[in-house]
Design a protein around this motif. Structure first.
Motif, PDB file in Angstrom:
ATOM      1  N   LEU A 188       0.826  -1.200   0.000  1.00 43.02           N
ATOM      2  CA  LEU A 188       0.000   0.000   0.000  1.00 43.02           C
ATOM      3  C   LEU A 188       0.860   1.250   0.000  1.00 43.02           C
ATOM      4  N   ASP A 189       2.023   1.178   0.642  1.00 44.98           N
ATOM      5  CA  ASP A 189       3.060   2.205   0.565  1.00 44.98           C
ATOM      6  C   ASP A 189       4.395   1.494   0.743  1.00 44.98           C
ATOM      7  N   GLU A 190       5.439   2.203   1.135  1.00 44.05           N
ATOM      8  CA  GLU A 190       6.756   1.570   1.200  1.00 44.05           C
ATOM      9  C   GLU A 190       6.866   0.528   2.308  1.00 44.05           C
ATOM     10  N   GLN A 191       5.974   0.579   3.295  1.00 41.17           N
ATOM     11  CA  GLN A 191       6.100  -0.354   4.419  1.00 41.17           C
ATOM     12  C   GLN A 191       4.845  -1.182   4.684  1.00 41.17           C
ATOM     13  N   TRP A 192       3.668  -0.633   4.518  1.00 35.66           N
ATOM     14  CA  TRP A 192       2.438  -1.382   4.779  1.00 35.66           C
ATOM     15  C   TRP A 192       2.045  -2.204   3.554  1.00 35.66           C
ATOM     16  N   PHE A 193       1.594  -3.430   3.800  1.00 32.14           N
ATOM     17  CA  PHE A 193       1.101  -4.273   2.718  1.00 32.14           C
ATOM     18  C   PHE A 193      -0.053  -5.124   3.234  1.00 32.14           C
ATOM     19  N   TRP A 194      -0.808  -5.692   2.315  1.00 33.00           N
ATOM     20  CA  TRP A 194      -1.893  -6.617   2.657  1.00 33.00           C
ATOM     21  C   TRP A 194      -1.542  -7.988   2.095  1.00 33.00           C
ATOM     22  N   GLN A 195      -1.687  -9.014   2.932  1.00 30.40           N
ATOM     23  CA  GLN A 195      -1.266 -10.358   2.536  1.00 30.40           C
ATOM     24  C   GLN A 195      -2.440 -11.325   2.491  1.00 30.40           C
ATOM     25  N   GLY A 196      -2.431 -12.181   1.479  1.00 35.12           N
ATOM     26  CA  GLY A 196      -3.317 -13.329   1.405  1.00 35.12           C
ATOM     27  C   GLY A 196      -2.466 -14.572   1.223  1.00 35.12           C
ATOM     28  N   ARG A 197      -2.826 -15.678   1.877  1.00 36.57           N
ATOM     29  CA  ARG A 197      -1.958 -16.859   1.785  1.00 36.57           C
ATOM     30  C   ARG A 197      -2.739 -18.155   1.854  1.00 36.57           C
ATOM     31  N   LEU A 198      -2.146 -19.191   1.252  1.00 33.90           N
ATOM     32  CA  LEU A 198      -2.676 -20.555   1.245  1.00 33.90           C
ATOM     33  C   LEU A 198      -1.574 -21.482   1.754  1.00 33.90           C
ATOM     34  N   GLU A 199      -1.940 -22.465   2.588  1.00 34.15           N
ATOM     35  CA  GLU A 199      -0.948 -23.394   3.130  1.00 34.15           C
ATOM     36  C   GLU A 199      -1.542 -24.797   3.236  1.00 34.15           C
ATOM     37  N   TYR A 200      -0.717 -25.793   2.930  1.00 34.64           N
ATOM     38  CA  TYR A 200      -1.135 -27.182   3.045  1.00 34.64           C
ATOM     39  C   TYR A 200       0.010 -27.990   3.628  1.00 34.64           C
ATOM     40  N   LYS A 201      -0.300 -28.838   4.621  1.00 40.07           N
ATOM     41  CA  LYS A 201       0.686 -29.728   5.230  1.00 40.07           C
ATOM     42  C   LYS A 201       0.144 -31.145   5.233  1.00 40.07           C
ATOM     43  N   ARG A 202       1.026 -32.100   4.978  1.00 35.50           N
ATOM     44  CA  ARG A 202       0.664 -33.519   4.973  1.00 35.50           C
ATOM     45  C   ARG A 202       1.667 -34.289   5.797  1.00 35.50           C
ATOM     46  N   ASP A 203       1.193 -35.055   6.769  1.00 35.06           N
ATOM     47  CA  ASP A 203       2.043 -35.878   7.635  1.00 35.06           C
ATOM     48  C   ASP A 203       1.505 -37.302   7.647  1.00 35.06           C
ATOM     49  N   LYS A 204       2.349 -38.252   7.230  1.00 34.98           N
ATOM     50  CA  LYS A 204       1.917 -39.647   7.139  1.00 34.98           C
ATOM     51  C   LYS A 204       2.181 -40.446   8.404  1.00 34.98           C
ATOM     52  N   ILE A 205       2.776 -39.795   9.420  1.00 35.84           N
ATOM     53  CA  ILE A 205       3.126 -40.504  10.649  1.00 35.84           C
ATOM     54  C   ILE A 205       2.329 -39.993  11.844  1.00 35.84           C
ATOM     55  N   GLU A 206       2.263 -38.691  12.032  1.00 34.95           N
ATOM     56  CA  GLU A 206       1.597 -38.093  13.185  1.00 34.95           C
ATOM     57  C   GLU A 206       0.082 -38.266  13.101  1.00 34.95           C
ATOM     58  N   ASP A 207      -0.588 -38.134  14.270  1.00 31.50           N
ATOM     59  CA  ASP A 207      -2.048 -38.228  14.311  1.00 31.50           C
ATOM     60  C   ASP A 207      -2.710 -37.112  13.512  1.00 31.50           C
ATOM     61  N   LEU A 208      -2.108 -35.910  13.539  1.00 31.30           N
ATOM     62  CA  LEU A 208      -2.618 -34.799  12.744  1.00 31.30           C
ATOM     63  C   LEU A 208      -2.086 -34.968  11.319  1.00 31.30           C
ATOM     64  N   ALA A 209      -2.932 -35.536  10.450  1.00 27.22           N
ATOM     65  CA  ALA A 209      -2.463 -35.974   9.134  1.00 27.22           C
ATOM     66  C   ALA A 209      -2.444 -34.852   8.104  1.00 27.22           C
ATOM     67  N   ARG A 210      -3.434 -33.961   8.156  1.00 29.63           N
ATOM     68  CA  ARG A 210      -3.518 -32.899   7.151  1.00 29.63           C
ATOM     69  C   ARG A 210      -3.908 -31.571   7.803  1.00 29.63           C
ATOM     70  N   GLU A 211      -3.279 -30.498   7.304  1.00 30.11           N
ATOM     71  CA  GLU A 211      -3.650 -29.142   7.722  1.00 30.11           C
ATOM     72  C   GLU A 211      -3.822 -28.288   6.476  1.00 30.11           C
ATOM     73  N   ARG A 212      -4.945 -27.602   6.405  1.00 32.50           N
ATOM     74  CA  ARG A 212      -5.181 -26.666   5.309  1.00 32.50           C
ATOM     75  C   ARG A 212      -5.544 -25.307   5.905  1.00 32.50           C
ATOM     76  N   THR A 213      -4.886 -24.256   5.441  1.00 34.85           N
ATOM     77  CA  THR A 213      -5.097 -22.930   6.007  1.00 34.85           C
ATOM     78  C   THR A 213      -5.225 -21.892   4.904  1.00 34.85           C
ATOM     79  N   VAL A 214      -6.226 -21.023   5.045  1.00 31.80           N
ATOM     80  CA  VAL A 214      -6.407 -19.859   4.182  1.00 31.80           C
ATOM     81  C   VAL A 214      -6.448 -18.644   5.097  1.00 31.80           C
ATOM     82  N   GLY A 215      -5.652 -17.623   4.810  1.00 35.18           N
ATOM     83  CA  GLY A 215      -5.604 -16.464   5.699  1.00 35.18           C
ATOM     84  C   GLY A 215      -5.397 -15.160   4.963  1.00 35.18           C
TER      85      GLY A 215
END
Length: 334
Positions: A188-215
């Motif tokens: 928006l100027d030299e220092q301020w910005f607006w961010q959008g992001r997508l994230e995906y994690k996959r774990d075949k061993i841990e109990d938490l197998a998949r994480e999907r995040t939109v922010g």
């Protein structure tokens, strides 16, 4: 005597187009190239005959450059010089319009190229690889690959990361996960910005197998120059968890992200840290932390050795996760 010799050299150089910056050493050597930065008592001169050469600042007699440079005589304020002109031994002249100023080299703490707010196109990144093979009573094979890249075009900045971790103990897989993330920043100027992001994690061993995040959320760039960068962002996220037993959770959370790197000793070393800490707005989990901190040592302009510690933790969920990794490896940067 030095001044007279330097004047002759300068007059000779003025008779032809100046194609490069020039550094005169106290021992009489004259080096040409492009001045990249001064920090930590090292002047980094990029040459076409020897790559990037760190020069001891205390051994330099004077220097000149036709490029605009930011010259700092303390750690806070600096002066933009349109060019640098050679002067007496131990001095340099900052040319800026009709009011040139000659200063002692010993008083200068940093020199760097000013970074424009809007850039046509800039692409940088690195790939770090770590492998560990142990053959004993317990055999271990460990692989870790991390890719981080960033592209800047105008007021838009694209950030992407990919990581893969796998470990086998006596041919039994004990760690097997990967993740990828893409974030888009609009300044928006030299220092301020607006961010959008997508994230995906996959774990075949841990109990938490998949994480999907939109922010999405605002961010602030504290600095971004030849010596490094620091940015933070506050995000509102929607996260989906999928567990190994098939159960699912979804919730909203607030988080704080950071991305930091700092070059030291004429870009010989790089200290870096990235991560995110989040707090769910529901009772699915107490908090989450995904962070890393490390150090790179540049062997060449493009190759480096690195050591890194990373932590991935989710506390208070049905599939609590607490994973810490320490790696040492080889990297390629551009």
């Amino acid at each position: 005597m030095f001044t007279r010799t330097l004047l002759c050299v300068s007059l000779s150089a003025a008779a032809m187009p100046l194609m490069a910056d020039t550094v005169w050493m106290k021992n009489g050597d004259r080096l040409t190239g492009t001045i990249r930065l001064l920090d930590g008592g090292k002047l980094l001169l990029e040459t076409d005959y020897g790559g990037s050469i760190p020069l001891s600042w205390s051994k330099i007699a004077t220097l000149q450059s036709d490029h605009e440079l930011l010259v700092k005589e303390n750690q806070i304020t600096g002066e933009r010089a349109k060019s640098l002109l050679a002067s007496d031994e131990g001095k340099v002249t900052l040319a800026n319009g009709d009011t040139p100023k000659t200063v002692e080299l010993a008083s200068i703490k940093q020199i760097m190229k000013p970074k424009p707010f809007v850039e046509d196109f800039l692409w940088k990144g690195n790939v770090d690889v770590a492998m560990d093979y142990k053959r004993a009573e317990s055999d271990t094979d460990d692989y870790d690959v991390d890719l981080k890249t960033q592209a800047r075009h105008g007021k838009w900045r694209h950030n992407a990361t990919v990581d893969y971790n796998r470990e086998l103990r006596n041919d039994v897989v004990s760690t097997d996960n990967w993740g990828t993330e893409y974030a888009l920043d609009r300044f928006l100027d030299e220092q301020w910005f607006w961010q959008g992001r997508l994230e995906y994690k996959r774990d075949k061993i841990e109990d938490l197998a998949r994480e999907r995040t939109v922010g999405t959320g605002p961010g602030y760039q504290f600095w971004d120059n030849e010596l490094g960068a620091l940015s933070v962002a506050g995000l509102l996220n929607r996260t989906d968890y999928e567990y190994a037993d098939g159960e699912k959770d979804n919730f909203y959370a607030i988080s704080m992200r950071w991305d930091y790197n700092r070059y030291l000793v004429g870009k010989t070393f790089e200290l870096f840290s990235t991560g995110e800490v989040g707090k769910p707005l529901a009772s699915v989990a107490d908090y989450s932390l995904d962070a890393e901190i490390g150090l790179r040592y540049k062997v060449t302009d493009w190759a480096s050795l690195n050591m890194k510690a990373s932590k991935d933790q989710v506390s208070g969920s049905d599939g609590d996760k607490d994973e810490t990794r320490y790696t040492v490896g080889f990297g390629v940067g551009w």
